[in-house]
Structures are given as structure tokens and as C-alpha cells.
Design a protein around this motif. Sequence first.
Motif, mmCIF file in Angstrom:
data_model
loop_
_atom_site.group_PDB
_atom_site.id
_atom_site.type_symbol
_atom_site.label_atom_id
_atom_site.label_comp_id
_atom_site.label_asym_id
_atom_site.label_seq_id
_atom_site.Cartn_x
_atom_site.Cartn_y
_atom_site.Cartn_z
ATOM 1 N N LEU A 15 0.525 -1.281 0.165
ATOM 2 C CA LEU A 15 -0.137 -0.367 0.069
ATOM 3 C C LEU A 15 0.540 1.020 -0.062
ATOM 4 C CD1 LEU A 15 -3.102 -0.858 2.976
ATOM 5 C CD2 LEU A 15 -2.710 -1.340 -0.264
ATOM 6 N N TRP A 16 2.227 1.628 -0.864
ATOM 7 C CA TRP A 16 2.663 2.656 -1.274
ATOM 8 C C TRP A 16 2.029 3.649 -1.898
ATOM 9 C CZ3 TRP A 16 5.683 3.358 2.157
ATOM 10 C CH2 TRP A 16 6.894 2.790 2.924
ATOM 11 N N ASP A 17 1.536 4.263 -2.155
ATOM 12 C CA ASP A 17 1.106 5.102 -2.612
ATOM 13 C C ASP A 17 2.212 5.399 -3.938
ATOM 14 O OD1 ASP A 17 2.136 7.922 -1.877
ATOM 15 O OD2 ASP A 17 0.419 8.181 -0.748
ATOM 16 N N ASP A 18 0.667 6.231 -5.408
ATOM 17 C CA ASP A 18 1.743 6.594 -6.414
ATOM 18 C C ASP A 18 3.131 7.466 -5.851
ATOM 19 O OD1 ASP A 18 0.478 5.157 -7.720
ATOM 20 O OD2 ASP A 18 -0.983 6.495 -8.382
ATOM 21 N N GLU A 19 2.333 8.685 -4.740
ATOM 22 C CA GLU A 19 3.933 10.293 -4.838
ATOM 23 C C GLU A 19 4.635 9.472 -3.788
ATOM 24 O OE1 GLU A 19 3.481 14.210 -2.532
ATOM 25 O OE2 GLU A 19 1.707 12.986 -2.550
ATOM 26 N N GLU A 20 4.697 7.975 -3.642
ATOM 27 C CA GLU A 20 5.538 7.487 -2.564
ATOM 28 C C GLU A 20 6.494 6.228 -3.670
ATOM 29 O OE1 GLU A 20 3.475 7.196 1.616
ATOM 30 O OE2 GLU A 20 3.196 5.742 0.054
ATOM 31 N N VAL A 21 5.985 5.629 -4.227
ATOM 32 C CA VAL A 21 6.313 5.009 -5.550
ATOM 33 C C VAL A 21 7.314 6.407 -5.793
ATOM 34 C CG1 VAL A 21 6.279 3.467 -7.258
ATOM 35 C CG2 VAL A 21 4.915 3.049 -5.375
ATOM 36 N N ALA A 22 6.505 7.048 -6.233
ATOM 37 C CA ALA A 22 7.570 7.821 -7.591
ATOM 38 C C ALA A 22 8.954 8.876 -6.684
ATOM 39 C CB ALA A 22 6.929 9.475 -7.652
ATOM 40 N N ALA A 23 8.356 8.670 -5.931
ATOM 41 C CA ALA A 23 9.898 9.493 -4.569
ATOM 42 C C ALA A 23 10.920 8.040 -4.739
ATOM 43 C CB ALA A 23 9.334 9.965 -3.230
ATOM 44 N N ALA A 24 10.814 7.276 -4.411
ATOM 45 C CA ALA A 24 11.524 5.726 -4.088
ATOM 46 C C ALA A 24 11.887 5.521 -5.665
ATOM 47 C CB ALA A 24 10.672 5.072 -3.700
ATOM 48 N N THR A 25 11.587 5.941 -6.597
ATOM 49 C CA THR A 25 11.989 5.581 -8.136
ATOM 50 C C THR A 25 13.196 6.630 -8.311
ATOM 51 O OG1 THR A 25 9.959 4.358 -8.327
ATOM 52 C CG2 THR A 25 11.419 5.705 -10.075
ATOM 53 N N ALA A 26 12.577 7.903 -7.761
ATOM 54 C CA ALA A 26 13.741 8.949 -8.184
ATOM 55 C C ALA A 26 14.961 8.554 -7.214
ATOM 56 C CB ALA A 26 13.234 10.197 -7.929
ATOM 57 N N ARG A 27 14.973 8.293 -5.728
ATOM 58 C CA ARG A 27 16.347 7.847 -5.487
ATOM 59 C C ARG A 27 17.057 7.095 -6.295
ATOM 60 N NH1 ARG A 27 12.171 9.083 -1.361
ATOM 61 N NH2 ARG A 27 11.759 6.836 -0.505
ATOM 62 N N LEU A 28 15.834 5.978 -6.384
ATOM 63 C CA LEU A 28 16.883 4.903 -6.993
ATOM 64 C C LEU A 28 17.353 5.303 -7.999
ATOM 65 C CD1 LEU A 28 14.276 1.817 -5.967
ATOM 66 C CD2 LEU A 28 16.475 2.364 -5.292
ATOM 67 N N ALA A 29 17.111 6.291 -9.141
ATOM 68 C CA ALA A 29 17.234 6.807 -10.183
ATOM 69 C C ALA A 29 18.568 7.561 -9.957
ATOM 70 C CB ALA A 29 16.098 7.714 -11.004
ATOM 71 N N ALA A 30 18.719 7.721 -8.933
ATOM 72 C CA ALA A 30 19.568 9.045 -8.373
ATOM 73 C C ALA A 30 20.703 8.091 -8.124
ATOM 74 C CB ALA A 30 19.174 10.189 -7.425
ATOM 75 N N ARG A 31 20.319 7.345 -7.459
ATOM 76 C CA ARG A 31 21.690 5.671 -7.369
ATOM 77 C C ARG A 31 22.463 5.157 -8.672
ATOM 78 N NH1 ARG A 31 20.534 3.723 -1.636
ATOM 79 N NH2 ARG A 31 22.813 3.128 -1.665
ATOM 80 N N GLY A 32 21.534 5.568 -9.386
ATOM 81 C CA GLY A 32 21.568 4.793 -10.965
ATOM 82 C C GLY A 32 21.452 3.482 -10.916
ATOM 83 N N TRP A 33 20.272 3.430 -10.417
ATOM 84 C CA TRP A 33 20.088 1.520 -10.454
ATOM 85 C C TRP A 33 18.902 1.029 -11.505
ATOM 86 C CZ3 TRP A 33 20.451 0.751 -3.934
ATOM 87 C CH2 TRP A 33 21.958 0.403 -3.788
ATOM 88 N N LEU A 34 17.674 2.859 -11.040
ATOM 89 C CA LEU A 34 16.774 2.294 -12.377
ATOM 90 C C LEU A 34 16.766 3.779 -12.870
ATOM 91 C CD1 LEU A 34 13.699 2.407 -9.533
ATOM 92 C CD2 LEU A 34 15.107 0.400 -10.970
ATOM 93 N N ASP A 35 16.027 3.442 -14.234
ATOM 94 C CA ASP A 35 16.274 4.787 -15.530
ATOM 95 C C ASP A 35 15.546 5.833 -14.932
ATOM 96 O OD1 ASP A 35 17.988 3.569 -17.150
ATOM 97 O OD2 ASP A 35 16.868 2.506 -18.052
ATOM 98 N N ALA A 36 14.706 6.642 -15.367
ATOM 99 C CA ALA A 36 13.535 7.154 -14.935
ATOM 100 C C ALA A 36 12.172 6.617 -14.947
ATOM 101 C CB ALA A 36 13.296 8.467 -15.642
ATOM 102 N N ASP A 37 11.990 5.589 -15.488
ATOM 103 C CA ASP A 37 10.851 5.040 -16.178
ATOM 104 C C ASP A 37 10.531 3.567 -15.261
ATOM 105 O OD1 ASP A 37 12.654 3.225 -17.395
ATOM 106 O OD2 ASP A 37 11.633 3.076 -19.035
ATOM 107 N N GLY A 38 11.768 4.136 -14.378
ATOM 108 C CA GLY A 38 11.636 2.522 -13.761
ATOM 109 C C GLY A 38 12.198 1.718 -14.076
ATOM 110 N N THR A 39 13.080 1.392 -15.144
ATOM 111 C CA THR A 39 13.718 0.202 -15.353
ATOM 112 C C THR A 39 14.778 -0.332 -14.223
ATOM 113 O OG1 THR A 39 12.224 0.130 -17.727
ATOM 114 C CG2 THR A 39 14.488 -1.153 -17.214
ATOM 115 N N ALA A 40 14.981 -1.306 -14.577
ATOM 116 C CA ALA A 40 16.247 -1.566 -13.416
ATOM 117 C C ALA A 40 17.504 -1.307 -14.485
ATOM 118 C CB ALA A 40 16.141 -2.901 -12.826
ATOM 119 N N THR A 41 18.466 -1.239 -13.846
ATOM 120 C CA THR A 41 19.970 -0.616 -14.749
ATOM 121 C C THR A 41 20.304 -1.863 -14.270
ATOM 122 O OG1 THR A 41 20.984 0.653 -13.461
ATOM 123 C CG2 THR A 41 19.432 2.156 -14.621
ATOM 124 N N GLY A 42 22.028 -1.855 -15.423
ATOM 125 C CA GLY A 42 22.995 -2.749 -14.746
ATOM 126 C C GLY A 42 23.131 -3.197 -13.538
#
Length: 301
Positions: free
Chosen positions: A207-234
Amino acid sequence: MLLTSTSARAAIGMEAVREVSLTVNAAHLFVYFVPEAPEEAAGLGVTDPGPAYFAFRSAPMGAVPWQVTLAAFYGFSPRSVRAMAGVWDAAAPREWQAARFTAVGRALRRVGVRLTADQIAEARSLIDPVVAGADHAGKPMAAANASVPLPADPLVALWQQITVLREWRGDAHFTVLAANGVGPCDCNVLQTATGHFPEAIARATRLWDDEEVAAATARLAARGWLDADGTATGAGRAARERIETETDEHCAALWTPIGDTGVRRLTSLIRPIHDAFTAAGTYPFPVETGERRSAGAGDAG
């Protein structure tokens, strides 16, 4: 006496540690998907699957407030766990635990898990020393489950010992996640992005909401772990595997009472539990096991 983690890595291969960990999780997991669990919860007056889940799983800790369950479960949102408020008014923790054992026993009999009395006794001769020798410092869910008196049914008692070790690794995994700066929402996003947990189930249960998931995605993208669309990087896939490896290393000393040979034998003895539930069509997704490490549930509990 347990060896140090360095000695444990020499005595027990990391492949065996990963294999037994996946198999332990797979042998435990059915309790969250079988119809017997909500039926037993309804008998206690709770028909909402969310509160029933939290009551069943946190019952070994006693009548704790929902905030304690949230802390112990790590990956769930506060709004999901808050819904359990009132479950201890419906029934005491000991009643929830007894109902869980009843559900497990019914489910094991329904799918026809084929373990002989000798096989159960052999599995207990291997798993019991591991449970008895476990260090529970920083392992609240494992410690709570280890304190639960074992039921009379031998197969359900084996399942409870499996549960102790499943929760032990979960506790260790949460420690590793926190040490790597991967928060409760972030770990769900990373797990779904790397294909180890279906996103629909994660969103419906955590039950994480869209805003929380978007913020988590942005944090992981900043680490280079996800692309901006949420796709996992190598790098993200490598980070997820590194976290799993660090968890394995944390767990290696746990298994030293039975050594590499005992670990592999226990793995083979308990694997039929998962096989029976898979054959019965229990799971809506593939479950990761020691035999097949394709996309699956990971620590779906």
C-alpha cells in the motif's frame, strides 16, 4: 559453538547458503496464499485479509501495537499495517497462533505433502540444532517465532522451525537493506523492477501510494539503479544481487551446526513441501527456489 562468519564461509559454500535460504522461504510461503488461512481468520471474527495477515504473522510477538509490527516487517507502508488495529480485541495472539497452525495443518494435508515420519524426523535432526544455536540479537521475528511452543503435529512443527529460519534471514535482510540505505518503499520498488516480486501484488499488499513510489523511484534513479521510467539498470541489478550476497554472508554462520552436507540434505528433505503446493496451483506467480532461480516472489511474506 557457532563459528565466525569468516570461518563459516570456509565451512559452508555460499551457493549452499543461498539454496537453503530460497528453499526455506519456499517451504514457508504457502501460508500466505492458501484458502485455509482466511477461513481460520474468519473463525476469529476477522475477514479482511490485510489485518488477518498481520495478526497471523506478528502473533508470536504478542499483543504488540501496530507500530511494532511495522518496525519488524520493514517493507510495508504505515497505512497498510495500521489496519491491524483491533485484531487483538478479536482474539488473543495465542489464538491467532493456534489458528495459524490449524490452517497450516489443513493445507499440508489437502495438497498431500509426502514426507514420511522418518523424513520429518531426519529434517528435525538437522533443523533443530540450527534453530537452537541461532543468535537472535537484532532478529525480532526469528526470536519471537523461536519462543512459540511447537505443535503436536510433526509436520506442522517442522514448518514452524522452518518459519524461525525464514524469519531469521528476513531480519538479517532488513539489516542489510538499512545498511545500504535502501528504505522500506525503495526495497519494494527495487524488488519489482528487477523482476523478483510482481508489482501488482506489492502495490496491493504494501500500500505505498503513487507519490511514495515515485519518490522511491527517483531516489533509486539518482543512485543509477533505475532509469527514470523505473526500469532496472545493470547497476541496479548488480546492487540487488550484492545485497542478497551480503545477506547470505550474514546468514552463513547460522548453518554451521550442520555444515555444508547437512545444509544440502535439509534442502532436499523440505523441498517437497513447496513442490506439493506448486503442483496444487497455490501461487499466482513463479516462486524462486534453490532449484530454479528465475523471476519469482523473493521474500514475499
